[in-house]
Design a protein around this motif. Sequence first.
Motif, PDB file in Angstrom:
ATOM      1  N   ALA A 254      -4.491 -34.480  28.517  1.00 47.77           N
ATOM      2  CA  ALA A 254      -3.498 -35.536  28.289  1.00 47.77           C
ATOM      3  C   ALA A 254      -3.991 -36.541  27.251  1.00 47.77           C
ATOM      4  N   LEU A 255      -5.251 -36.880  27.301  1.00 47.39           N
ATOM      5  CA  LEU A 255      -5.818 -37.824  26.330  1.00 47.39           C
ATOM      6  C   LEU A 255      -5.787 -37.230  24.921  1.00 47.39           C
ATOM      7  N   TYR A 256      -6.094 -35.958  24.834  1.00 50.01           N
ATOM      8  CA  TYR A 256      -6.074 -35.293  23.533  1.00 50.01           C
ATOM      9  C   TYR A 256      -4.662 -35.301  22.944  1.00 50.01           C
ATOM     10  N   ILE A 257      -3.671 -34.965  23.755  1.00 47.55           N
ATOM     11  CA  ILE A 257      -2.286 -34.945  23.286  1.00 47.55           C
ATOM     12  C   ILE A 257      -1.828 -36.345  22.876  1.00 47.55           C
ATOM     13  N   ALA A 258      -2.335 -37.361  23.583  1.00 50.61           N
ATOM     14  CA  ALA A 258      -1.964 -38.753  23.262  1.00 50.61           C
ATOM     15  C   ALA A 258      -2.730 -39.293  22.054  1.00 50.61           C
ATOM     16  N   GLY A 259      -3.581 -38.466  21.473  1.00 52.30           N
ATOM     17  CA  GLY A 259      -4.334 -38.897  20.298  1.00 52.30           C
ATOM     18  C   GLY A 259      -5.556 -39.733  20.611  1.00 52.30           C
ATOM     19  N   LYS A 260      -6.020 -39.674  21.881  1.00 53.40           N
ATOM     20  CA  LYS A 260      -7.202 -40.430  22.298  1.00 53.40           C
ATOM     21  C   LYS A 260      -8.431 -39.529  22.224  1.00 53.40           C
ATOM     22  N   ALA A 261      -9.439 -39.968  21.513  1.00 51.35           N
ATOM     23  CA  ALA A 261     -10.674 -39.186  21.402  1.00 51.35           C
ATOM     24  C   ALA A 261     -11.598 -39.515  22.562  1.00 51.35           C
ATOM     25  N   VAL A 262     -12.210 -38.463  23.120  1.00 50.82           N
ATOM     26  CA  VAL A 262     -13.205 -38.611  24.193  1.00 50.82           C
ATOM     27  C   VAL A 262     -14.560 -38.201  23.617  1.00 50.82           C
ATOM     28  N   PRO A 263     -15.546 -39.067  23.655  1.00 48.45           N
ATOM     29  CA  PRO A 263     -15.633 -40.344  24.374  1.00 48.45           C
ATOM     30  C   PRO A 263     -15.408 -41.584  23.494  1.00 48.45           C
ATOM     31  N   GLN A 264     -15.048 -41.380  22.233  1.00 51.59           N
ATOM     32  CA  GLN A 264     -14.973 -42.530  21.324  1.00 51.59           C
ATOM     33  C   GLN A 264     -13.946 -43.565  21.782  1.00 51.59           C
ATOM     34  N   ASP A 265     -12.737 -43.108  22.159  1.00 56.51           N
ATOM     35  CA  ASP A 265     -11.684 -44.036  22.600  1.00 56.51           C
ATOM     36  C   ASP A 265     -11.684 -44.222  24.116  1.00 56.51           C
ATOM     37  N   VAL A 266     -11.884 -43.158  24.830  1.00 59.89           N
ATOM     38  CA  VAL A 266     -11.852 -43.188  26.304  1.00 59.89           C
ATOM     39  C   VAL A 266     -13.030 -42.391  26.831  1.00 59.89           C
ATOM     40  N   LYS A 267     -13.759 -42.997  27.745  1.00 64.83           N
ATOM     41  CA  LYS A 267     -14.862 -42.293  28.397  1.00 64.83           C
ATOM     42  C   LYS A 267     -14.367 -41.760  29.735  1.00 64.83           C
ATOM     43  N   LEU A 268     -14.763 -40.535  30.059  1.00 69.10           N
ATOM     44  CA  LEU A 268     -14.176 -39.807  31.183  1.00 69.10           C
ATOM     45  C   LEU A 268     -15.275 -39.200  32.046  1.00 69.10           C
ATOM     46  N   ILE A 269     -15.146 -39.382  33.373  1.00 72.20           N
ATOM     47  CA  ILE A 269     -16.117 -38.798  34.304  1.00 72.20           C
ATOM     48  C   ILE A 269     -15.384 -38.204  35.489  1.00 72.20           C
ATOM     49  N   GLY A 270     -15.887 -37.070  35.977  1.00 72.38           N
ATOM     50  CA  GLY A 270     -15.284 -36.393  37.122  1.00 72.38           C
ATOM     51  C   GLY A 270     -16.166 -36.448  38.353  1.00 72.38           C
ATOM     52  N   PHE A 271     -15.916 -35.514  39.271  1.00 76.73           N
ATOM     53  CA  PHE A 271     -16.668 -35.465  40.530  1.00 76.73           C
ATOM     54  C   PHE A 271     -16.676 -34.006  40.992  1.00 76.73           C
ATOM     55  N   ASP A 272     -17.811 -33.507  41.386  1.00 79.20           N
ATOM     56  CA  ASP A 272     -18.041 -32.183  41.991  1.00 79.20           C
ATOM     57  C   ASP A 272     -19.237 -31.495  41.362  1.00 79.20           C
ATOM     58  N   GLY A 273     -19.260 -31.431  40.006  1.00 77.21           N
ATOM     59  CA  GLY A 273     -20.346 -30.714  39.351  1.00 77.21           C
ATOM     60  C   GLY A 273     -20.141 -29.218  39.300  1.00 77.21           C
ATOM     61  N   ILE A 274     -18.873 -28.771  39.201  1.00 77.94           N
ATOM     62  CA  ILE A 274     -18.601 -27.337  39.109  1.00 77.94           C
ATOM     63  C   ILE A 274     -19.005 -26.824  37.732  1.00 77.94           C
ATOM     64  N   ALA A 275     -19.244 -25.521  37.639  1.00 80.79           N
ATOM     65  CA  ALA A 275     -19.673 -24.930  36.374  1.00 80.79           C
ATOM     66  C   ALA A 275     -18.623 -25.109  35.286  1.00 80.79           C
ATOM     67  N   LEU A 276     -17.355 -25.137  35.663  1.00 80.86           N
ATOM     68  CA  LEU A 276     -16.266 -25.267  34.701  1.00 80.86           C
ATOM     69  C   LEU A 276     -16.298 -26.600  33.959  1.00 80.86           C
ATOM     70  N   ALA A 277     -17.045 -27.568  34.493  1.00 80.73           N
ATOM     71  CA  ALA A 277     -17.110 -28.888  33.858  1.00 80.73           C
ATOM     72  C   ALA A 277     -17.905 -28.870  32.562  1.00 80.73           C
ATOM     73  N   THR A 278     -18.488 -27.733  32.224  1.00 83.84           N
ATOM     74  CA  THR A 278     -19.237 -27.644  30.962  1.00 83.84           C
ATOM     75  C   THR A 278     -18.328 -27.146  29.845  1.00 83.84           C
ATOM     76  N   VAL A 279     -17.068 -27.663  29.820  1.00 80.58           N
ATOM     77  CA  VAL A 279     -16.160 -27.395  28.714  1.00 80.58           C
ATOM     78  C   VAL A 279     -16.580 -28.278  27.541  1.00 80.58           C
ATOM     79  N   VAL A 280     -15.828 -28.215  26.430  1.00 79.90           N
ATOM     80  CA  VAL A 280     -16.141 -29.060  25.268  1.00 79.90           C
ATOM     81  C   VAL A 280     -15.055 -30.120  25.124  1.00 79.90           C
ATOM     82  N   PRO A 281     -15.378 -31.430  25.137  1.00 77.43           N
ATOM     83  CA  PRO A 281     -16.731 -31.933  25.373  1.00 77.43           C
ATOM     84  C   PRO A 281     -17.152 -31.752  26.829  1.00 77.43           C
ATOM     85  N   GLU A 282     -18.427 -31.517  27.050  1.00 72.78           N
ATOM     86  CA  GLU A 282     -18.924 -31.356  28.410  1.00 72.78           C
ATOM     87  C   GLU A 282     -18.671 -32.635  29.202  1.00 72.78           C
ATOM     88  N   LEU A 283     -18.202 -32.460  30.433  1.00 77.11           N
ATOM     89  CA  LEU A 283     -17.808 -33.601  31.254  1.00 77.11           C
ATOM     90  C   LEU A 283     -18.981 -34.208  32.003  1.00 77.11           C
TER      91      LEU A 283
END
Length: 329
Positions: A254-283
Motif C-alpha cells: 500500500a505504501l508503494y502504491i501511494a508513492g511512499k518510499a520505505v524506509p525513507q518516507d515511512v519506516k515499517l516493522i512487523g511481528f513474528d520473524g517468519i522467513a517470508l519477512a526477508t522480502v525486498v526491502p527486508e522487514l
Amino acid sequence: MATIRDVSKLANVSVATVSRVINQSGYVNEVTEKAVRQAMETLSYVPSDMARSLAGKKSATIALIVPDILNPFFPELARAVEDAAHQLGYTVILCNSDHDPEKERNYFGMLKNKRIDGIIVASYTIHPQQLLELQRQSIAAVVIDNHFPSHPILALQSKNREGAVMAVRHLLDRGCTTIAHISGPLEILPSRERLLGYELVMREHGMFAPSLIAEGDFHVEGGYRAMQELLKLHPDIDGVFAGNDLMAIGALKALYIAGKAVPQDVKLIGFDGIALATVVPELSTIAQPIAEMGKLATHYLMRQIRNEPVECKTHELDVRLLVRQSTTD
C-alpha cells in the motif's frame, strides 16, 4: 512378516516379557531387555501402534491443531513440533481448524476416537473447559499462542506486549513522530497484547490517537487495506508497527502504491520473524522463537504423556528485535 511370538522365541522369553519391553510397562532386567531388542532388530519387527492403542497402550501419535495453515507462522511451528516428535518416535497429525469452533470440536472427537496420546493446540476460539475435559480423559494437552491463567492448563506464548513496546520504541529511536498501528483481529489475545504495548508507548510520549490504529486480519490483504485507511486519515504517517509480518508486507504494498518510499518516507516493522519477512526491502520485525516454542510444547506434552511432574501454568518466551532495511535509511 515377523510377529511378537517370533521375537519371543528368538529371545527365549515369554510373549508377555516382549510386550513389557515394547510398552515400557513392568520390570524387565537389562540383559533380557537387550536380548528382546536384539531379536526385534534381527527380525525387523515393528510393533503395531494400532494394536498397542487398542490394548490401552500409547499410540505414539500426537496432534497439532492450528487455526490458519496459510499463515507461515504455523507451518514453521508445525515443522518444529514434527522434528521434535520424530526424534522421540512419535507421529504428528496436523489439523487446520480455520478459526472454526465447530471444526475444532469435530477434530477433538476424531482424535479421541483414535486414542491420541496428546494434543498441542494453537487456537483462539477454544474454551478452557475443552482442555480440562481432555485432561480428565488422560489426554495430554499444551496450548500455544494463547493462555488461560485461571485454569491449570499448560500454555506457551511469546511476550507479545513487551515485543510491541520494543517495536514502537525502535520507530521512535529512528526519528518517527507519527506512528500508526495495524492490529490483528482484536478477539485474538496476541493482537490485544500487541495493541496494548503500542498504546502504552504512544501514551508515554503524548502521541496516542485512536485514529492511528486500524484493524487487520493477520493476512497480506488485511494489512494492505488497513494501510490504505490509515494513509487517508494521516498522510503524514512516518512509522508503522504491523501486528504481524504478513500485514507488514501488505502495508508495504500500500505504501508503494501511494508513492511512499520505505524506509525513507515511512519506516515499517512487523511481528513474528517468519522467513517470508526477508522480502525486498527486508522487514524489521519482532521475532518470536517459533522453533523453540514448537520444541518446548512437544517437550512439555511428552512429560505429561509419561506422567512426569509438570507445572500447568503459562510460560512466556522472550522475543527479539531484528533490525533490517525497512527501518534503516
